[in-house]
Design a protein around this motif. Structure first.
Motif, PDB file in Angstrom:
ATOM      1  N   GLY A  78       0.789  -1.221   0.000  1.00  0.00           N
ATOM      2  CA  GLY A  78       0.000   0.000   0.000  1.00  0.00           C
ATOM      3  C   GLY A  78       0.824   1.275   0.000  1.00  0.00           C
ATOM      4  O   GLY A  78       0.289   2.358  -0.253  1.00  0.00           O
ATOM      5  N   TRP A  79       2.118   1.173   0.277  1.00  0.00           N
ATOM      6  CA  TRP A  79       2.989   2.338   0.290  1.00  0.00           C
ATOM      7  C   TRP A  79       3.694   2.484  -1.061  1.00  0.00           C
ATOM      8  O   TRP A  79       4.024   1.498  -1.713  1.00  0.00           O
ATOM      9  CB  TRP A  79       4.036   2.230   1.389  1.00  0.00           C
ATOM     10  N   THR A  80       3.952   3.727  -1.469  1.00  0.00           N
ATOM     11  CA  THR A  80       4.729   4.009  -2.664  1.00  0.00           C
ATOM     12  C   THR A  80       6.002   4.746  -2.253  1.00  0.00           C
ATOM     13  O   THR A  80       6.071   5.330  -1.170  1.00  0.00           O
ATOM     14  CB  THR A  80       3.940   4.869  -3.659  1.00  0.00           C
ATOM     15  N   VAL A  81       7.004   4.712  -3.120  1.00  0.00           N
ATOM     16  CA  VAL A  81       8.302   5.282  -2.771  1.00  0.00           C
ATOM     17  C   VAL A  81       8.784   6.221  -3.861  1.00  0.00           C
ATOM     18  O   VAL A  81       8.573   5.973  -5.056  1.00  0.00           O
ATOM     19  CB  VAL A  81       9.344   4.169  -2.519  1.00  0.00           C
ATOM     20  N   ASP A  82       9.420   7.295  -3.462  1.00  0.00           N
ATOM     21  CA  ASP A  82      10.100   8.225  -4.357  1.00  0.00           C
ATOM     22  C   ASP A  82      11.503   8.393  -3.798  1.00  0.00           C
ATOM     23  O   ASP A  82      11.685   8.941  -2.699  1.00  0.00           O
ATOM     24  CB  ASP A  82       9.360   9.569  -4.400  1.00  0.00           C
TER      25      ASP A  82
END
Length: 209
Positions: A78-82
């Motif tokens: 559910g988490w996204t990363v940049d």
């Protein structure tokens, strides 16, 4: 009256000490391993506990100088990363209050031994923010500290945290017991002095003169 005042003070002190010792730590962010060998790629795990009243929704991890991030990361479902070489931002998920989760990142290597400090910026659904600094230590390859970090990893920090909690609980119990015993002795002394036969017994005792 003096005895009662002293007893009241002791009981009040016991209550205050117990409350102060029982206050939990405000931040439980940690990075494992806490030490790692120079000259080698290393994978780290960031663990974060949510002790606020609303969801934790954003984490910004800033790398120390001269210790850029590698290419790979890991995050909960559910988490996204940049990610860049110096900053990793995780968003899109949520850690509920009184829960914790973990994220992963890597470095290519550290050039020299020393202490490096990561900055962790936490953002919550209600607008609150919290900044935490967590140090890690780079050690010369082949040393005992480097070997321990590669074999123990995250386990050492978890054990240390458990020991700290156990020691705090033990200290609370010991202080409460000691102060309770002092209060009991003072009360017993007061009662003996005020007993009906105490004064007459003292007056009837034979005198050596």
């Amino acid at each position: 009256m003096r005895i009662r005042t002293k007893v009241g003070a002791v009981v009040a002190l016991a209550a205050v000490v117990t409350v102060l010792l029982a206050v939990p730590a405000s931040a439980h962010e940690q990075i494992d391993p806490t030490s790692f060998p120079v000259g080698k790629p290393t994978f780290f795990t960031l663990r974060t506990a949510n002790e606020e009243k609303s969801d934790l929704t954003k984490i910004v991890l800033t790398a120390p100088k001269q210790l850029p991030f590698g290419a790979t990361t890991q995050e909960p479902a559910g988490w996204t990363v940049d990610a860049t070489d110096s900053v990793i931002t995780w968003t899109g998920g949520a850690v509920k209050p009184d829960a914790f989760d973990q994220w992963g990142f890597e470095i290519e290597s550290a050039d020299q031994p020393g202490t490096y400090t990561y900055n962790i910026a936490l953002s919550f659904a209600d607008g609150k923010t919290n900044n935490v600094k967590v140090p890690v230590t780079a050690v010369a390859a082949g040393t005992a500290a480097a070997a321990k970090s590669s074999s123990a990893g995250a386990t050492s920090s978890s054990v240390d945290a458990a020991k700290s909690r156990a020691n705090a609980a033990l200290a609370i119990g010991i202080v409460a017991i000691v102060l309770a015993l002092v209060a009991t002795v003072l009360v017993a002394t007061r009662r003996r002095k005020n007993a009906p036969g105490a004064a007459s017994a003292s007056a009837d005792a034979p005198q050596d003169w």
